[in-house]
Design a protein around this motif. Structure first.
Motif, short mmCIF file in Angstrom:
data_model
loop_
_atom_site.label_atom_id
_atom_site.label_comp_id
_atom_site.label_asym_id
_atom_site.label_seq_id
_atom_site.Cartn_x
_atom_site.Cartn_y
_atom_site.Cartn_z
N ASP A 60 -8.18 -2.10 -1.37
CA ASP A 60 -7.39 -0.94 -1.79
C ASP A 60 -6.12 -1.37 -2.54
O ASP A 60 -5.75 -0.77 -3.54
CB ASP A 60 -7.01 -0.09 -0.57
N ARG A 61 -5.46 -2.40 -2.04
CA ARG A 61 -4.25 -2.87 -2.74
C ARG A 61 -4.58 -3.33 -4.15
O ARG A 61 -3.85 -3.06 -5.10
CB ARG A 61 -3.60 -4.03 -1.97
N VAL A 107 0.80 8.64 2.25
CA VAL A 107 1.03 10.00 1.74
C VAL A 107 1.30 10.92 2.93
O VAL A 107 0.58 10.87 3.92
CB VAL A 107 -0.21 10.51 0.95
N ARG A 150 -3.44 4.15 2.32
CA ARG A 150 -4.37 3.25 1.62
C ARG A 150 -3.66 1.91 1.40
O ARG A 150 -2.50 1.88 1.00
CB ARG A 150 -4.75 3.81 0.24
N GLY A 151 -4.35 0.83 1.71
CA GLY A 151 -3.78 -0.50 1.47
C GLY A 151 -2.63 -0.83 2.39
O GLY A 151 -1.84 -1.73 2.10
N PHE A 152 -2.56 -0.13 3.53
CA PHE A 152 -1.43 -0.36 4.45
C PHE A 152 -1.88 -1.18 5.66
O PHE A 152 -1.49 -2.33 5.84
CB PHE A 152 -0.82 0.98 4.84
N VAL A 153 -2.71 -0.58 6.50
CA VAL A 153 -3.31 -1.33 7.61
C VAL A 153 -4.74 -0.82 7.81
O VAL A 153 -5.12 0.23 7.29
CB VAL A 153 -2.57 -1.10 8.96
N GLY A 170 0.80 -1.21 0.00
CA GLY A 170 0.00 0.00 0.00
C GLY A 170 0.83 1.27 0.00
O GLY A 170 2.00 1.26 -0.43
N LEU A 171 0.27 2.32 0.53
CA LEU A 171 0.75 3.68 0.29
C LEU A 171 0.57 4.53 1.52
O LEU A 171 -0.43 4.43 2.22
CB LEU A 171 -0.12 4.26 -0.84
N ILE A 203 -6.86 15.35 -1.33
CA ILE A 203 -6.39 15.75 0.00
C ILE A 203 -6.57 17.24 0.14
O ILE A 203 -6.18 18.02 -0.73
CB ILE A 203 -4.90 15.39 0.19
N VAL A 209 -10.81 -4.62 3.51
CA VAL A 209 -10.76 -3.24 3.00
C VAL A 209 -9.36 -2.91 2.51
O VAL A 209 -9.16 -2.35 1.42
CB VAL A 209 -11.19 -2.23 4.09
N VAL A 210 -8.37 -3.30 3.30
CA VAL A 210 -6.98 -3.03 2.91
C VAL A 210 -6.65 -3.77 1.62
O VAL A 210 -6.03 -3.22 0.70
CB VAL A 210 -6.02 -3.43 4.05
N LEU A 211 -7.08 -5.03 1.53
CA LEU A 211 -6.80 -5.81 0.31
C LEU A 211 -7.52 -5.21 -0.90
O LEU A 211 -6.97 -5.19 -2.00
CB LEU A 211 -7.23 -7.26 0.49
N LEU A 270 -5.25 -0.24 -6.29
CA LEU A 270 -3.99 0.41 -6.61
C LEU A 270 -3.20 -0.39 -7.66
O LEU A 270 -2.54 0.17 -8.52
CB LEU A 270 -3.14 0.57 -5.35
N MET A 278 -7.18 4.81 -8.51
CA MET A 278 -7.68 5.31 -7.24
C MET A 278 -7.45 6.82 -7.21
O MET A 278 -6.37 7.29 -7.57
CB MET A 278 -6.93 4.65 -6.08
N ILE A 298 -2.04 10.21 5.13
CA ILE A 298 -3.15 9.45 4.56
C ILE A 298 -2.58 8.11 4.09
O ILE A 298 -1.56 8.09 3.39
CB ILE A 298 -3.80 10.18 3.37
N ASP A 322 -3.90 -7.41 10.94
CA ASP A 322 -4.18 -5.98 10.74
C ASP A 322 -4.42 -5.64 9.27
O ASP A 322 -4.64 -4.49 8.91
CB ASP A 322 -3.10 -5.09 11.35
N VAL A 323 -4.37 -6.65 8.41
CA VAL A 323 -4.75 -6.46 7.02
C VAL A 323 -5.99 -7.30 6.77
O VAL A 323 -5.99 -8.51 7.03
CB VAL A 323 -3.62 -6.88 6.07
#
Lengths: 555, 555
Positions: free
Chosen positions: B457-458, A468, A489-492, A465-466, B551, B453-455, B461, B547, A487, B449-450
């Motif tokens: 997003d991955r 920012v 996304r796709g991290f935790v 993930g990412l 911001i 939703v996180v997957l 991306l 995605m 921010i 912790d993944v």
């Protein structure tokens, strides 16, 4: 340059050291003939890519020399790149009736039908293309109307098998024209280019007809509805399903966009014979009792958007699976698709269907020749030089080993890479030089605008993930007036990892402050300082490496 | 509750409707015994995930009842989750000598060795665990020291085969203790739980010994160096490579972290017999002539970080491939790994090595029983109730079909899902209720912790990348004082797509202005307006859906 000194150049632009995107240029003096124009499907690491097509820069640069594109048959790995290549290289396209029929559908979708010069040929016919005479020779393959080529050049004859198997009991039409191969061989062939796909398999590929026998056995025993998934282009397979349906008094409904397309083209051109009243529209399907119905559909590879997959998972608007249905998956998994197919099979079983697939019955045969068939071709053609085609390196290597075992001198066999040039005279051959070749990635409407850097970023984003990090800085003073904001996304899961995210924000603050001195005038130095600090801290805490994207806004 | 009314509950927490992460709880009154504690490897769509372990919430909640974890053998899909589960559930762990030896390495890496109560048992032994007596029965499998279990309960005996095949000519030790299965069957077995992995294959799995015969044939003919890649845990396979090496006067070097680990444990515990002087350190390997050397290594699945892959692509610090090397890949591709293996095979051929793999020779046999072996077990055990284990839905379904064909009433066979409870008395069984079960994803140091939703997003991306739109706004007035700035990653080559990026910036500007009215006080509305506008425009222009991450910085 005097004519006698002209060389013949064979230039594979795709299909070597890979399975797919077959395309080869044959060049002599001012004439180029292109054989096939295929695509391949993206490798796992080509994230988000839809298709891969060959790089035809060399042909575009030599546009005025290119006399035609000649096609061996209508599979995607031999015709799929046409809509892209024709935009840059508008030359006549030659193919047999069904091949041209299938291309028409494709070009229509791309609004290219009106501007393309399509020319239908028959097996047995020879066409003049500049210095070349290209002869079409009937063969047998997993699509109807497939041909091999004899390319007659001023320096000798090149035999290009295209994809083939030797089916002595084909479903429709003649057997492969082995006599012509023998005749050419007797007169002398300069170069053989031969399909290597199944070189690892001993013996012979079974006849397509054996699948029909299995269908009959299965149909005879079945009391419920039957669904058969197979490759849309395998018209002979579809014919056999229809034959079994007719034999056991069942009606047939065809479902899935590409299956409907191909069946329509094949009926129109006479490659599919269906008795009156057997076909039933999807709309009227429900009026037929289940034990009197067969559905022919796409999705034999478990493709997520295919008809069978959507039917299986209850996402198809018209068809669903009921207990007692029998589903036949009449195909082999293409490497990489095993899990997709498993997913569909498991769900079908869960819904109470019976499923027949390759592990359980002989419901598929390959379209490619095994070792004994390949040996027969070598034996008949007796070429002076040999170049294996259609295969990964391991296939090409094993094919040259076979040729050498059959008596060819090892200096007369050539394993090429895409872009390499095989240069021939009437009595010599060598690899000499290379031209631009490679792969062009198609993503949505973009052709070639995604490359290694973009793919590397997609891979990076996909793994962890990412994050920012944004700050707003006063341009005059260099002072931070807002942020850092974080921010991810796709991290935790952010909500369940508040501690971690607070720590990261703290680290970002420190990194921003620490980098203050480095920044004046050059944000990139400051950004990379922030990135490095954050990267190390996050890796220590999580053993993960998300992409870190520092953004500095200046007011 | 009086003792006579207590029910026996069998609760699979993993391993059903999937291949991998095998774990089952057996519960009676205040006692729970857990059999196996395995992991599975991530599915393709679980981007960035390292491992998958079972959700053991139910066991943690009933901590005080859990008497032990009992292991059938040392494969990762049976022991791999131990380091994670033991942190939450510190109970004694029982296993045979090699199994415990392998676990020790694993726990040491996780700094858990000192705090874990490991207990070594022998086949034939029975241990008391509360209301349960667990008996270890010798079987044969692709790892040494594997056992089946007879779980004696107050309501009857449960036979759990674990993974097994019936090898009448094993490399080391006894054949499977079929007599004990027969004896138990004669006395009466309440429930059989049987391995379903190979249920789709007719006939018998070949003996491990047949692979040794192939090794001998290959070694006899080989004039160069030999590399053999196989599963580190297959000690019998490694023994056979060593036997062939000794027979043909070759020394042996072991390379690859897990191979070195397993070989050391197996030598120490007596499962691997290597004559003095045969093993040579990697450091001294170069002193041995190529035709006197065998390298045994990991990487039979083409795993990118494995020794064989690194050696093949020239990334290993000590070993490289030379023309004339012979590489034997002694394994079947696990579904999903076909392309990784192909990549390695192709590169080996390119480097001039000869490669022997499953398509070309009999250099692998399965560790799991085929239909005839499974029938034998059913026939000997004659259970009252049957529950297939270790398999996807299709395997479980075909296994129950087989049981019914062999005469079991269909109401006595049960296909469960993870978390479902099979409730038994001494003469009845039914699926009754369920407990929490599922999968926990391990990513780096993070356990759980993944999630979805996180997957998601991955995945998003990974397909089309990311576009960040940043603006800085004056909090009091709502005026934009900086931006919009556009940053993209994994979308297009920015330099070659300047026009497109300019257009996107223009659209962003309009979207920001358009959204101005909507914003006061609630940035999320403004952000989602910007996102929607940009999404539509970008899709129209490119047919892609990156995605979009707006911001808003406030000063």
């Amino acid at each position: 340059m005097s004519k006698s000194k002209k060389k013949l150049r064979v230039i594979p632009l795709g299909g070597l050291q890979e399975i797919g995107k077959n395309i080869t240029a044959f060049e002599y003096g001012d004439d180029i003939v292109v054989v096939d124009c295929g695509l391949s499907f993206p490798e796992d690491e080509m994230l988000g890519i839809d298709l891969v097509i060959p790089d035809v820069t060399y042909l575009v640069k030599n546009k005025e020399k290119v006399r035609a594109i000649v096609l061996t048959h209508g599979h995607e790995d031999h015709i799929g790149a046409l809509p892209y290549v024709l935009r840059e290289l508008n030359v006549p396209v030659y193919g047999t009736k069904l091949t041209i029929g299938l291309i028409k559908c494709k070009l229509e979708e791309h609004s290219l039908l009106d501007t393309t010069d399509l020319r239908t040929v028959c097996a047995g016919q020879t066409i003049d293309l500049g210095a070349f005479k290209v002869e079409f020779i009937h063969n047998t393959h997993s699509i109807a109307d497939s041909v091999s080529l004899a390319i007659h050049t001023p320096l000798g004859v090149i035999v290009h098998t295209g994809d083939f198997k030797i089916d002595y009991t084909p479903i429709q039409g003649e057997t492969m024209d082995l006599a012509r191969f023998a005749e050419l061989g007797k007169k002398g062939v300069l170069l053989l280019m031969c399909d290597s796909t199944n070189i690892e398999n001993e013996g012979y590929t079974m006849s397509e007809r054996t699948v029909g026998e299995t269908f009959n056995e299965i149909f005879a025993d079945c009391k419920g509805r039957i669904l058969v998934a197979t490759f849309a282009s395998n018209v002979h397979r579809v014919q056999q399903v229809i034959n079994s349906a007719v034999k056991y008094g069942r009606k047939v409904t065809v479902i899935g966009r590409s299956m409907v397309n191909v069946v329509n083209v094949a009926i129109e051109l006479g490659y599919l014979i269906i008795p009156e009243g057997v076909l039933v529209d999807m709309e009227n399907m429900d009026k037929i009792p289940p034990d009197k119905l067969v559905i022919i559909t796409t999705g034999s590879q478990g493709e997520t958007m295919s008809a069978l997959t959507r039917i299986t998972f209850g996402e198809h608007k018209k068809v669903e699976i009921y207990p007692g249905d029998l589903v036949i998956i009449s195909a082999s998994p293409i490497p990489g698709n095993e899990k997709l197919i498993s997913r569909v099979v498991n769900e079908l079983f869960k819904k109470g269907a019976k499923v027949v697939y390759e592990a359980l019955a002989d419901i598929h045969v390959s379209g490619h020749a095994c070792q004994e068939e390949i040996k027969l071709i070598h034996n008949l053609v007796k070429p002076k030089f040999f170049m294996p085609v259609h295969g990964e390196h391991r296939h090409l290597r094993q094919h040259t080993d076979l040729a050498i075992k059959m008596g060819m001198p090892s200096e007369n066999v050539f394993i090429l890479e895409n872009g390499k040039v095989l240069e021939l005279t009437h009595d010599s051959a060598k690899i000499n030089g290379s031209v631009t070749a490679g792969r062009v990635l198609v993503d949505g409407l973009g052709v070639g605008d995604v490359g290694n850097v973009v793919l590397r970023d997609r891979r990076h984003l996909s793994q962890d993930g990412l994050i920012v990090v944004v700050i707003t800085i006063e341009g005059d003073t260099g002072n931070v007036v807002a942020g850092p904001d974080i921010i991810s996304r796709g991290f935790v899961y952010v909500r369940e990892s508040e501690d971690l995210m607070d720590q990261i924000k703290e680290i970002a603050k420190q990194a921003v402050n620490k980098s203050a001195g480095k920044s004046r005038g050059d944000w990139s130095i400051r950004k990379s300082a922030i990135r490095e600090d954050l990267k190390d801290c996050i890796y220590q805490k999580t053993k993960r490496k998300p992409m870190i994207l520092p953004i500095i806004m200046e007011i």
